[in-house]
Scaffold this active site. Structure first.
Site, PDB file in Angstrom:
ATOM      1  N   LYS A  79       0.845  -1.137  -0.177  1.00  0.00           N
ATOM      2  CA  LYS A  79      -0.192  -0.288  -0.237  1.00  0.00           C
ATOM      3  C   LYS A  79       0.842   1.321  -0.101  1.00  0.00           C
ATOM      4  CE  LYS A  79      -2.023  -1.233   3.505  1.00  0.00           C
ATOM      5  NZ  LYS A  79      -1.391  -2.440   4.523  1.00  0.00           N
ATOM      6  N   ARG A 119      -9.563   0.558   9.168  1.00  0.00           N
ATOM      7  CA  ARG A 119      -8.679  -0.900   9.790  1.00  0.00           C
ATOM      8  C   ARG A 119      -9.664  -1.589  10.359  1.00  0.00           C
ATOM      9  NH1 ARG A 119      -2.953   0.390   8.981  1.00  0.00           N
ATOM     10  NH2 ARG A 119      -1.486  -1.742   9.616  1.00  0.00           N
ATOM     11  N   ARG A 140      12.119  -6.339   4.892  1.00  0.00           N
ATOM     12  CA  ARG A 140      11.556  -5.311   5.390  1.00  0.00           C
ATOM     13  C   ARG A 140      12.220  -4.822   6.234  1.00  0.00           C
ATOM     14  NH1 ARG A 140       5.668  -2.730   5.273  1.00  0.00           N
ATOM     15  NH2 ARG A 140       5.720  -3.204   6.682  1.00  0.00           N
ATOM     16  N   ARG A 180      11.644  -0.860  11.562  1.00  0.00           N
ATOM     17  CA  ARG A 180      10.474  -1.162  12.553  1.00  0.00           C
ATOM     18  C   ARG A 180      10.329  -2.520  13.062  1.00  0.00           C
ATOM     19  NH1 ARG A 180       5.081   0.227   8.448  1.00  0.00           N
ATOM     20  NH2 ARG A 180       4.199  -1.563   9.692  1.00  0.00           N
ATOM     21  N   ARG A 182      -0.619  -9.262  13.760  1.00  0.00           N
ATOM     22  CA  ARG A 182      -0.835  -7.998  12.549  1.00  0.00           C
ATOM     23  C   ARG A 182      -2.050  -8.810  11.919  1.00  0.00           C
ATOM     24  NH1 ARG A 182       4.167  -6.222  10.687  1.00  0.00           N
ATOM     25  NH2 ARG A 182       3.121  -4.179   9.390  1.00  0.00           N
TER      26      ARG A 182
HETATM   27  P1  ADP Z   1       1.134  -2.338   8.087  1.00  0.00           P
HETATM   28  O1  ADP Z   1       0.300  -2.103   7.061  1.00  0.00           O
HETATM   29  O2  ADP Z   1       2.607  -2.907   7.412  1.00  0.00           O
HETATM   30  O3  ADP Z   1       0.892  -2.823   9.074  1.00  0.00           O
HETATM   31  P2  ADP Z   1       1.188   0.403   8.813  1.00  0.00           P
HETATM   32  O4  ADP Z   1       2.117   1.313   9.021  1.00  0.00           O
HETATM   33  O5  ADP Z   1      -0.503   0.320   7.742  1.00  0.00           O
HETATM   34  O6  ADP Z   1       1.586  -0.905   8.265  1.00  0.00           O
HETATM   35  O7  ADP Z   1       0.143  -0.013  10.707  1.00  0.00           O
HETATM   36  C1  ADP Z   1       1.373  -0.004  11.554  1.00  0.00           C
HETATM   37  C2  ADP Z   1       0.529  -0.434  12.454  1.00  0.00           C
HETATM   38  O8  ADP Z   1       0.512   0.750  13.383  1.00  0.00           O
HETATM   39  C3  ADP Z   1      -0.272  -1.113  12.830  1.00  0.00           C
HETATM   40  O9  ADP Z   1      -0.504  -2.244  12.839  1.00  0.00           O
HETATM   41  C4  ADP Z   1      -1.393  -0.089  14.214  1.00  0.00           C
HETATM   42  O10 ADP Z   1      -0.244  -0.794  15.066  1.00  0.00           O
HETATM   43  C5  ADP Z   1      -0.998   0.710  13.636  1.00  0.00           C
HETATM   44  N1  ADP Z   1      -2.730   1.280  12.879  1.00  0.00           N
HETATM   45  C6  ADP Z   1      -1.851   2.357  11.366  1.00  0.00           C
HETATM   46  N2  ADP Z   1      -3.148   2.641  11.069  1.00  0.00           N
HETATM   47  C7  ADP Z   1      -4.045   2.100  12.121  1.00  0.00           C
HETATM   48  C8  ADP Z   1      -5.860   2.389  11.845  1.00  0.00           C
HETATM   49  N3  ADP Z   1      -5.978   2.925  11.216  1.00  0.00           N
HETATM   50  N4  ADP Z   1      -6.339   1.980  13.063  1.00  0.00           N
HETATM   51  C9  ADP Z   1      -5.745   1.516  14.580  1.00  0.00           C
HETATM   52  N5  ADP Z   1      -4.090   1.064  14.587  1.00  0.00           N
HETATM   53  C10 ADP Z   1      -3.329   1.617  13.243  1.00  0.00           C
END
Ligand code: ADP
Length: 191
Positions: free
Chosen positions: A14, A89, A128, A134, A146
Site C-alpha cells: 500500500k 481498519r 522489510r 520497524r 497483525r
Molecule cells: P502495515 O500495513 O504494514 O501493518 P502500517 O504502517 O499501516 O503498516 O501500520 C502499522 C501499525 O500502526 C499497525 O499495526 C497498527 O498498530 C497501527 N495503525 C496504523 N493504522 C491504524 C489504524 N487505522 N487504526 C489503528 N491502528 C493503526
C-alpha cells in the site's frame, strides 16, 4: 474529488503504490501508520501512547485514530482528494470516515484492495524489517498477530464497501509497475 481507500493486509504494498498514485493523481496521502511513526519518533503524547499498541501488532484504539484522521483531513482539505493507506481498519473507523467526508461535502470514491497470499506477505515483511528499522516487522509472532487482527477486524470492511458498490479487488502480486497499472485502470474506471 477522488477519495481512494487503498486496502489490503500488512505488506501488500500500500505504501509503495500510494507514493506512485499521489504523484499521478495529485492526491494527499494519509498513512495512519506513518503519522503514528512520526509521532513516536518525536515522542509526542500521541506517539508514546500509540507505541505500546504498535510494537505488539495491535490496533491503536479507534477513538484516538479517528480523532487524528479528522484533524488531518481538516488541515489538508484540498480539491483533488485523498488516498487513505492503512485507514479505515475497523468498521467503526469506516463509519467515522463516512461522517468526516460528509462533513466536508465529499465521499469515498472507491476502496481498492490489493490481494496477496499471506505466506508471500510474511516473507516480504521480514525482508522489510531487515532495513526499515520497524520493530513490528522483525518478529514473526508480531507479524502473525497483525494478520490475525487484519482478518478479524479489518477484512469485514471489504463487505462494508461492497454493499455500497464501491469495492474493487486488484491482483497485488507481480512487478510494482504492473500492479500500479492495474490500480490506475481501477481508479480511472471508478472515476
Ligand atoms: P502495515 O500495513 O504494514 O501493518 P502500517 O504502517 O499501516 O503498516 O501500520 C502499522 C501499525 O500502526 C499497525 O499495526 C497498527 O498498530 C497501527 N495503525 C496504523 N493504522 C491504524 C489504524 N487505522 N487504526 C489503528 N491502528 C493503526
Amino acid at each position: 474529488m477522488l477519495n481512494i481507500i487503498l486496502f489490503g493486509p500488512p505488506g501488500a504494498g500500500k505504501g509503495t503504490q500510494s507514493s506512485k498514485l499521489i504523484e499521478k493523481y495529485g492526491l494527499v496521502h494519509l498513512s495512519t501508520g506513518d503519522v503514528f511513526r512520526y509521532n513516536i519518533k518525536n515522542q509526542t503524547e500521541l506517539g508514546i501512547m500509540a507505541k505500546s499498541y504498535i510494537d505488539n501488532g495491535q490496533l491503536v484504539p479507534d477513538e484516538v485514530t479517528n480523532r487524528m484522521v479528522r484533524d488531518f483531513i481538516e488541515r489538508n482539505n484540498n480539491d483533488q482528494g485523498f488516498i487513505f493507506d492503512g485507514y479505515p481498519r475497523t468498521i467503526a473507523q469506516g463509519e467515522n470516515l463516512e461522517q468526516v467526508l460528509q462533513d466536508f461535502n465529499t465521499e469515498v470514491t472507491s476502496m481498492i484492495a490489493l490481494e496477496v497470499d499471506e505466506d508471500e506477505l510474511v516473507n516480504r515483511l521480514l525482508e522489510r524489517g531487515k532495513t526499515s528499522g520497524r520493530p513490528d516487522d522483525q518478529d514473526e509472532s508480531i507479524i502473525r498477530n497483525r494478520f490475525k487482527v487484519y482478518n478479524e477486524e479489518t477484512s469485514p470492511l471489504a463487505d462494508f464497501y461492497a454493499q455500497k458498490g464501491k469495492f474493487i479487488a486488484v491482483q497485488g502480486k507481480g512487478s510494482i509497475d504492473d500492479i500500479f497499472n492495474n490500480l490506475c485502470k481501477a481508479i480511472d474506471h471508478a472515476n
